[in-house]
Design an enzyme around this catalytic site. Structure first.
Site, short mmCIF file in Angstrom:
data_model
loop_
_atom_site.label_atom_id
_atom_site.label_comp_id
_atom_site.label_asym_id
_atom_site.label_seq_id
_atom_site.Cartn_x
_atom_site.Cartn_y
_atom_site.Cartn_z
N GLU A 277 45.07 -10.73 -42.19
CA GLU A 277 45.97 -11.25 -43.21
C GLU A 277 45.15 -12.22 -44.07
O GLU A 277 44.50 -13.12 -43.53
CB GLU A 277 47.13 -12.00 -42.55
N ARG B 107 41.05 -11.11 -27.02
CA ARG B 107 40.70 -12.04 -28.08
C ARG B 107 39.52 -12.92 -27.67
O ARG B 107 39.40 -13.26 -26.50
CB ARG B 107 41.90 -12.95 -28.23
N LYS C 255 43.58 -19.47 -37.80
CA LYS C 255 43.46 -19.82 -39.21
C LYS C 255 44.41 -20.96 -39.56
O LYS C 255 44.10 -21.78 -40.41
CB LYS C 255 43.76 -18.59 -40.07
P1 ATP Z 1 44.58 -16.19 -36.50
O1 ATP Z 1 45.48 -16.57 -35.37
O2 ATP Z 1 43.24 -16.82 -36.45
O3 ATP Z 1 45.23 -16.32 -37.82
P2 ATP Z 1 45.20 -13.46 -36.50
O4 ATP Z 1 45.19 -12.59 -35.32
O5 ATP Z 1 46.51 -13.85 -37.06
O6 ATP Z 1 44.28 -14.68 -36.24
P3 ATP Z 1 44.48 -11.63 -38.53
O7 ATP Z 1 43.94 -12.00 -39.82
O8 ATP Z 1 45.83 -11.05 -38.49
O9 ATP Z 1 44.34 -12.91 -37.65
O10 ATP Z 1 43.48 -10.73 -37.69
C1 ATP Z 1 42.72 -9.67 -38.17
C2 ATP Z 1 42.15 -8.94 -37.01
O11 ATP Z 1 41.25 -9.78 -36.32
C3 ATP Z 1 43.23 -8.54 -36.03
O12 ATP Z 1 43.01 -7.23 -35.59
C4 ATP Z 1 43.07 -9.53 -34.92
O13 ATP Z 1 43.48 -8.98 -33.72
C5 ATP Z 1 41.58 -9.84 -34.96
N1 ATP Z 1 41.33 -11.17 -34.43
C6 ATP Z 1 41.85 -12.33 -34.86
N2 ATP Z 1 41.44 -13.35 -34.09
C7 ATP Z 1 40.63 -12.82 -33.15
C8 ATP Z 1 39.89 -13.35 -32.05
N3 ATP Z 1 39.91 -14.64 -31.77
N4 ATP Z 1 39.15 -12.50 -31.31
C9 ATP Z 1 39.12 -11.20 -31.61
N5 ATP Z 1 39.79 -10.63 -32.60
C10 ATP Z 1 40.54 -11.43 -33.38
MG MG Z 2 47.95 -14.40 -38.09
#
Ligand code: ATP
Ligand code: MG
Length: 753
Positions: free
Chosen positions: A31, A258, A268
């Site tokens: 996102e 993760r 984020k």
């Molecule tokens: P955040 O909580 O940091 O905002 P998110 O999962 O909401 O992370 P997205 O931008 O939706 O972030 O994630 C994009 C991709 O990156 C998704 O497939 C997510 O699963 C992966 N991702 C995000 N954080 C991690 C992590 N700490 N380790 C591995 N993959 C991750």
């Molecule tokens: Mg998110």
């Protein structure tokens, strides 16, 4: 291709073999609501890496369904992160918003099938109708609407005829499903907000569970790889695609663990708070775990790729020690970058028996002799050495320059101290020294023995630079917030010096400043007038648990770090016993994974924890104190040196739990306990730290704070409700943190409203 396959690659290979897919198409779907972090790097490596390994491709897709939080600058950051890591993202960037029309049509199809309905229950009621893990939910009374009515209402939602929250579109699945996510999940919600790409075209936005699977399908994705927290969403993913009866092949979802790293925060949202709160200088602050931060700090893409490779892909969440990442960058730079000299805290040395100047030819790669490249190192009468490298009254085991002990200046001569000059305050201002002409490095016939070599510069030719010394942003392993920030995470030294070749020859952007660490010319602030270097990482893991009292390293600086020392900080997979503990902590005791991980892996901490637990049944609070506070104390001590017992820690936690003290005060009490070993109750009593919960004591303090801040009161009354927090904060401050925050909150609320 790698030798040992991970479970995702095994699945992919089987799917190719069985002919389920002709081509492997993955996607990386962030996102665009923040800069990508090292966790995203892991996901990028997996998705783009698998596509590359099997001659498929990977789409970079912006999951832009939440208009209020998203922005083009984040899109750009994501694009450049993928490129910087060296992956081919093709010419196209995909956006979920590109599919909004198609998604809308799919929603209409579901309505026509009687599989989706417009619900007009308010949020609160909807939540109560959802049931609990143990009890089935009840379907909304609006679920009986006719298809025509649903179509009509949904069209009006789209046309913007309703306010935010008035209606939602829900899938009609099963209000009794064990998987709560299947209890008629939301598909669309109304949001009157400007979207950074579609502007005001839409008043409704699809939910993740609807948009994601269908965007995967529309793009022809074969393997939809996501993190474990989406495990329960897999059923909806399948339900949507199956119910619509879409033509095959269709994508399937697979989950992996993760990445979490200690001493930092990773989401984020939390990173945004630091950026907006000004605790860091921006998304690319070198202390942040963002890809932009690592890049600016001087990390190489190779080091990050290597790290992602090392940590592997697993199905159980775990936390990786940040020293493992630091090992990867050190390991990469060790082989590549030139070694030069920098003096951070200069002390003047005058070589009394030398006149004139000469150039010493010195290799940039003294650790890798066949590698070519050298520079001229000016040597003259006036030198700078590192202040620390001279000691007037040396402790045992000090191997550098002392009044009695000569030392070699790296690549150059052996010098000895003749006189120590001090100012009126007794501060050393200069060393008068002599050099041995026949002791030159490489042709030393002097027969003088020295125990180490130190860095130095010719004072006249030395170039002044700024160095920025970065350390970990947080001082505890599992930080909870800004309270845990490391106050020394950045030290700026304005007048450090480097040898001239660094500036004039610029043999590289990254250097090893011998004995200081690896440094990188800051890509933004570096100018010819003011060269700026960021510290990338130290030469060795300074955090590795100290086993013996510190001892001077005998080896001269040029000797490459031994592998073993560097590997110390690396993280092994859990043993069976540790895994059992971890499982128990996360499931039975409900600890979060990060805390459980630290405890399970540390024999001392886990047994300390169990002991405290047997004195007081408060698993989460005790775990937090053990992981954040006790762990710090034991870092460089033996267990027998600890001043406090597990029972006393339980006592401390009890006082937090029964609200005798706030958790903020608890930290203060803990520090006393660690120093003097007194009982927490004694400390609290003696220092008057007992939490104040009595409204009749707190109320007058609130009145006082309000009276002192008429401007803010005015603003609050004019509608700036955020100031509520200001008043609460002031009251807490006025009581030295002793007031019970809940009580203050409630009273401030009452007084102001
Ligand atoms: P955040 O909580 O940091 O905002 P998110 O999962 O909401 O992370 P997205 O931008 O939706 O972030 O994630 C994009 C991709 O990156 C998704 O497939 C997510 O699963 C992966 N991702 C995000 N954080 C991690 C992590 N700490 N380790 C591995 N993959 C991750
Ligand atoms: Mg998110």
């Amino acid at each position: 291709m790698r030798e040992s396959k991970d479970f995702l690659r095994t699945i992919v290979e089987e799917d190719l073999k069985s002919g389920k897919y002709k081509e492997v198409i993955t996607r990386f779907p962030p996102e665009p609501n923040g800069f990508p972090h090292i966790g995203h790097a892991k996901s990028i490596c997996i998705n783009f890496g698998i596509a590359r390994d099997y001659n498929g491709h990977c789409n970079l897709r912006m999951d832009d369904t939440n208009p209020t939080k998203e922005d083009t600058k984040y899109v750009e950051a994501l694009k450049s992160a993928v490129e910087w890591l060296g992956f081919d993202r093709g010419d196209n960037v995909y956006f979920t918003s590109d599919n909004f029309h198609k998604l809308y049509d799919y929603a209409i199809e579901l309505i026509k099938m009687g599989k989706a309905y417009v619900d007009s229950t308010n949020e609160e009621e909807m939540r109560s109708l959802r049931g609990t893990v143990k009890e089935a939910g009840k379907r909304s009374k609006y679920a009986v609407r006719s298809i025509e009515e649903n179509l009509d209402l949904f069209a009006k939602m789209k046309e913007g005829e309703f306010k935010d929250g008035e209606h939602v579109l829900r899938a009609k699945i099963d209000m009794g499903a064990a998987n709560m996510k299947l209890r008629d999940p939301l598909l669309y919600r109304i949001r009157h907000a400007n979207h950074f790409r579609t502007g005001d075209e839409w008043s409704i936005y699809p939910m993740y569970d609807f948009a994601h699977c269908l965007s995967d399908y529309i793009e022809g994705i074969s393997h939809s790889i996501c993190t474990l927290e989406f495990e329960n969403n897999r059923d909806i993913y399948n339900w949507v695609l199956d119910t619509l009866g879409l033509e095959l092949p269709r994508p399937y979802q697979h989950e992996f663990a993760r990445l979490g790293i200690n001493y930092t925060v990773m989401s984020k949202r939390k990173l945004l708070e630091l950026v907006e709160g000004g605790q860091v200088s921006g998304w690319d602050d070198p202390r942040l775990p963002t890809i932009a931060g690592y890049k600016r700090k001087g990390y190489t893409p190779e080091s990050i790729l290597n790290f992602c490779d090392q940590i592997g892909i697993a199905k159980a969440n775990s936390m990786v020690d940040v020293s493992q990442l630091e090992f990867c960058i050190r390991d990469d730079l060790n082989k590549k970058v030139p070694r030069v000299m920098c003096v951070i805290n200069p002390l003047k040395v005058t070589i009394q028996n030398y006149e004139g100047t000469e150039d010493i030819d010195a290799s940039y790669y003294p650790h890798d002799v066949p590698k070519e490249g050298s520079r001229k190192l000016p040597f003259s009468r006036e030198l700078y050495i590192e202040r620390d490298d001279f000691c007037e009254n040396p402790p045992k085991g000090y191997f550098r320059l002392t009044p009695e002990q000569p030392v070699r200046i790296r690549h150059g001569f052996i010098i000895s101290c003749k006189e120590v000059i001090k100012d009126a305050n007794g501060k050393i201002t200069e060393i008068k020294a002599e050099y041995y002409p026949d002791s030159k490095s490489g042709s030393d016939t002097s027969g003088i023995k020295v125990k180490s070599a130190i860095q130095w510069l010719s004072a006249k030719e030395a170039k002044q630079v700024e160095v920025r010394l970065y350390d970990r942003l947080f001082s505890c392993e599992a930080p909870e917030g800004v309270d845990d920030l490391n106050p020394d995470s950045l030290r700026i030294i304005k007048n450090a010096f480097v040898e001239p070749a660094v500036i004039t020859e610029k043999p590289d952007e990254r250097f090893q400043f011998e004995r200081q660490g690896y440094f990188y010319a800051d890509p933004i602030d570096y100018t010819d007038e003011k060269p700026v270097f960021n510290k990338i990482v130290g030469l060795k893991d300074s955090y590795a648990k100290k086993k013996k009292p510190t001892q001077e390293v005998v080896k001269p600086a040029s000797k490459p770090q031994t592998k073993k020392a560097q590997v110390e900080g690396e993280v092994a997979s859990m043993s069976e016993a540790q895994q059992l503990l971890f499982d128990k902590y996360t499931t039975e005791l409900k600890l979060n994974a990060e805390v459980a991980n630290i405890l399970a892996r540390d024999e001392f901490l886990s047994s300390f924890y169990q002991e405290a637990l047997s004195a007081l049944n408060s698993p989460v609070s005790i775990a937090n104190i053990v992981v954040n506070e006790v762990s710090k104390e034991i870092k460089d001590k033996q267990a027998s040196e600890l001043k406090f017992t597990s029972k006393q820690i339980a006592g401390l936690v009890k006082m937090i739990d029964d609200k005798t003290i706030s958790s903020k005060i608890a930290k203060q009490v803990f520090e006393e306990m660690a120093k003097f070993g007194e009982n927490p109750s004694v400390i609290v009593e003696a220092k008057g730290l007992i939490q104040i919960s009595d409204p009749s004591i707190i109320a007058p303090i609130i009145d006082e704070v309000i009276a002192k801040n008429p401007d803010n009161l005015e603003k609050f009354k004019a509608g700036n409700t955020k100031l509520l927090g200001f008043f609460v904060g002031q009251v807490l401050k006025a009581t030295g943190g002793k007031a019970n925050p809940q009580v203050v909150n409630k009273l401030v609320h009452e007084k102001l409203n």
